[in-house]
Design a protein around this motif. Structure first.
Motif, PDB file in Angstrom:
ATOM      1  N   GLN A   1     -15.556  -1.761  12.270  1.00  0.00           N
ATOM      2  CA  GLN A   1     -15.459  -0.800  11.165  1.00  0.00           C
ATOM      3  C   GLN A   1     -15.663  -1.478   9.810  1.00  0.00           C
TER       4      GLN A   1
ATOM      5  N   ALA B   1     -18.831  -1.022   7.191  1.00  0.00           N
ATOM      6  CA  ALA B   1     -18.541  -0.504   5.851  1.00  0.00           C
ATOM      7  C   ALA B   1     -19.053  -1.445   4.766  1.00  0.00           C
TER       8      ALA B   1
ATOM      9  N   ARG C   1     -20.062   4.966  -0.839  1.00  0.00           N
ATOM     10  CA  ARG C   1     -18.826   4.375  -0.331  1.00  0.00           C
ATOM     11  C   ARG C   1     -19.037   3.939   1.123  1.00  0.00           C
ATOM     12  N   GLY C   2     -18.265   2.955   1.569  1.00  0.00           N
ATOM     13  CA  GLY C   2     -18.392   2.486   2.943  1.00  0.00           C
ATOM     14  C   GLY C   2     -17.838   3.491   3.937  1.00  0.00           C
ATOM     15  N   TYR C   3     -18.663   3.912   4.875  1.00  0.00           N
ATOM     16  CA  TYR C   3     -18.264   4.865   5.908  1.00  0.00           C
ATOM     17  C   TYR C   3     -17.762   4.176   7.172  1.00  0.00           C
TER      18      TYR C   3
ATOM     19  N   HIS D   1     -16.584   9.751   7.637  1.00  0.00           N
ATOM     20  CA  HIS D   1     -16.144   9.807   6.247  1.00  0.00           C
ATOM     21  C   HIS D   1     -15.448   8.488   5.882  1.00  0.00           C
ATOM     22  N   PRO D   2     -15.587   8.039   4.633  1.00  0.00           N
ATOM     23  CA  PRO D   2     -14.904   6.802   4.224  1.00  0.00           C
ATOM     24  C   PRO D   2     -13.394   6.847   4.417  1.00  0.00           C
ATOM     25  N   ASN D   3     -12.761   7.995   4.187  1.00  0.00           N
ATOM     26  CA  ASN D   3     -11.311   8.077   4.358  1.00  0.00           C
ATOM     27  C   ASN D   3     -10.902   7.883   5.818  1.00  0.00           C
TER      28      ASN D   3
ATOM     29  N   ALA E   1     -12.573   5.970   8.004  1.00  0.00           N
ATOM     30  CA  ALA E   1     -12.679   4.527   8.226  1.00  0.00           C
ATOM     31  C   ALA E   1     -11.489   3.808   7.602  1.00  0.00           C
ATOM     32  N   ALA E   2     -11.085   4.232   6.411  1.00  0.00           N
ATOM     33  CA  ALA E   2      -9.966   3.592   5.714  1.00  0.00           C
ATOM     34  C   ALA E   2      -8.673   3.765   6.496  1.00  0.00           C
TER      35      ALA E   2
ATOM     36  N   THR F   1     -14.496   1.187   1.115  1.00  0.00           N
ATOM     37  CA  THR F   1     -14.365   2.639   1.299  1.00  0.00           C
ATOM     38  C   THR F   1     -13.919   3.304   0.012  1.00  0.00           C
TER      39      THR F   1
ATOM     40  N   ALA G   1     -11.082   4.107  -0.837  1.00  0.00           N
ATOM     41  CA  ALA G   1     -10.093   5.128  -0.477  1.00  0.00           C
ATOM     42  C   ALA G   1      -8.782   4.788  -1.167  1.00  0.00           C
TER      43      ALA G   1
END
Length: 461
Positions: A159, A163, A202-204, A209-211, A213-214, A253, A255
């Motif tokens: 991940q 990202a 943003r990093g996916y 969705h980035p969130n 991944a976060a 991300t 996030a």
């Protein structure tokens, strides 16, 4: 040794190995890559059958879906041949009770709809699958204490690595077979931040969705210290490098709330070391080295991409951030309205979006898990979330000898205050992560301190 006994022992060892490998591989593929079948990642490889997905749709699921069945079958056969199935235990049940009650209330909510003309058989089947996944992971962690280090490290590397690459190169990496979405910062709907006048991707990771991944990275990073290998200093060095990579991935991300939850978790985790430092005892060297490496990562990131951080965290008056904040405020108001309208029964499990769109055709799932539970299941859903968060925290030693587990618990569940997940009855990723988190915390009262096989002894015990 008789040939029959030797053969039987080899078969027993092989069964346990199959159970472990299938368990670990499934978690790596579903948490380290995209767990949504519609995204075309591992769940969709070589489709064999169709299973209910979110939104009442049915999606093709492939051979990866057999791994839990293989793991469970091998595990139960191994158990039957060794300690017997009667020796299976549930560990410390306090953390899981609110989730068990939540699952029961959700099932009752779906059953209630079947007395009318809106019976949701697909929703019932999907809920049963999610519950089954969570219970399987929980029981396996509690009873077998598997070595989670390589599983968690692989999830972080996949991940975070994806990202970071997306954030640096501002495009997808060609990992569509792992469920990576098409990412073009110029396309409407792709999550970006304003870096000066420029739309910055943003990093996916390998999620939608980035969130998402976060949230996965926050959970994995808080699990990692609980399963760092014993294998001498090199194992700790490897763990430190993986941790720093995970933090770097989380930073890409952008996030905000996930970063706060990780910081809160690490602060709780560090409490015993801070007390020891105040008493004149130094923290372990590998902890100091990891902290220094993480600080270096943070400084380098701010030095190169500080303007992107400003565009996300400070310059909230930009059109991108204004729209995001407005949408969240709109959905929150709608969720409170639904809860006020149906305070005792809620609008029905899985019915939030359809009920919300009566008030606004553009409404989405509210970015607040307890409010979502309340809107769908009534006040009882809201209360169950509060009980869930408090259950393992209100115990003796929660912020001393049990601090690493309290850190994991709070860091994981508090994500839900500003995200629609973790919601183990809503998505497969959350069900698997919740199984891991609840299982580890359920083991924290065991004589071994809940440490998986091969883990490094806690410095807090």
């Amino acid at each position: 040794m008789p040939v029959e006994q030797y053969t039987s022992e080899r078969a027993t060892v092989a069964l346990r190995r199959v159970a472990d490998v299938a368990f670990g591989l499934y978690l790596i593929l579903l948490l380290g890559a995209n767990s949504v079948a519609a995204a075309g990642g591992p769940p969709a490889w070589l489709p064999l059958w169709r299973l209910p997905a979110a939104g009442g749709e049915w999606r093709g699921v492939g051979v990866i879906g057999l791994l839990p069945l293989v793991s469970m079958a091998a595990w139960l056969l191994h158990r039957r041949a060794t300690t017997g199935l009667g020796a299976l235990g549930w560990g410390w049940t306090r953390p899981g009770r609110p989730l068990a009650l939540l699952a029961a209330v959700a099932l009752l909510s779906l059953a209630r709809s079947c007395f009318g003309d809106a019976c949701d058989a697909a929703g019932m089947a999907r809920l049963a699958l999610l519950i089954g996944h969570g219970v399987w992971v929980y029981l396996y962690v509690v009873n077998e204490k598997p070595n989670l280090f390589w599983i968690v490290a692989a999830i972080i590397v996949l991940q975070a690595g994806a990202a970071i690459g997306q954030f640096v190169w501002q495009r997808e990496l060609g990992l569509g077979f792992l469920g990576e979405p098409a990412l073009d910062p110029a396309v409407k709907g792709v999550s970006v931040v304003m870096r000066g006048p420029e739309r910055w991707l943003r990093g996916y990771g390998l999620t939608n969705h980035p969130n998402t991944a976060a949230g996965t990275l926050v959970t994995a990073l808080l699990i990692l210290p609980l399963c760092t290998p014993r294998a001498g200093p090199w194992g700790r060095v490897l763990a430190g490098l993986v941790f720093a990579l995970g933090v770097a991935g989380l930073l890409t991300t952008l996030a905000r709330w996930a970063a706060v939850c990780l910081a809160l978790g690490l602060a709780v985790h560090a409490l015993p070391w801070l007390r020891a430092l105040a008493a004149g005892r130094r923290p372990p060297r590998h902890v100091v080295a990891t902290a220094g490496l993480v600080a270096l990562v943070g400084v380098l990131f701010l030095g190169v991409y500080g303007d992107a951080v400003v565009g996300r965290a400070v310059a909230t008056e930009t059109p991108v951030e204004n729209r995001s904040l407005w949408e969240r405020e709109r959905d929150t108001q709608i969720a409170w309205r639904l809860l006020a309208t149906e305070p005792w029964t809620g609008v029905g499990f899985g019915q939030y979006v359809s009920a919300a769109r009566v008030h606004d055709a553009w409404a989405e799932v509210v970015h607040n898990t307890p409010l979502l539970w309340g809107a769908e299941l009534g006040v009882v859903g809201l209360l169950l979330w509060g009980w869930l968060v408090a259950a393992p925290v209100l115990r003796r030693g929660a912020f001393s000898r049990h601090a690493p587990y309290t850190a994991l618990w709070l860091g994981f569940w508090l994500l839900g205050l500003l995200y629609p997940a973790p919601h183990p009855l809503f998505e497969l990723r959350s069900a698997l992560l919740a199984g891991l988190v609840v299982g580890l915390v359920a083991l924290s009262t065991a004589p071994t301190g809940g440490r998986p096989r091969g883990s490094f002894p806690s410095q807090h015990g």
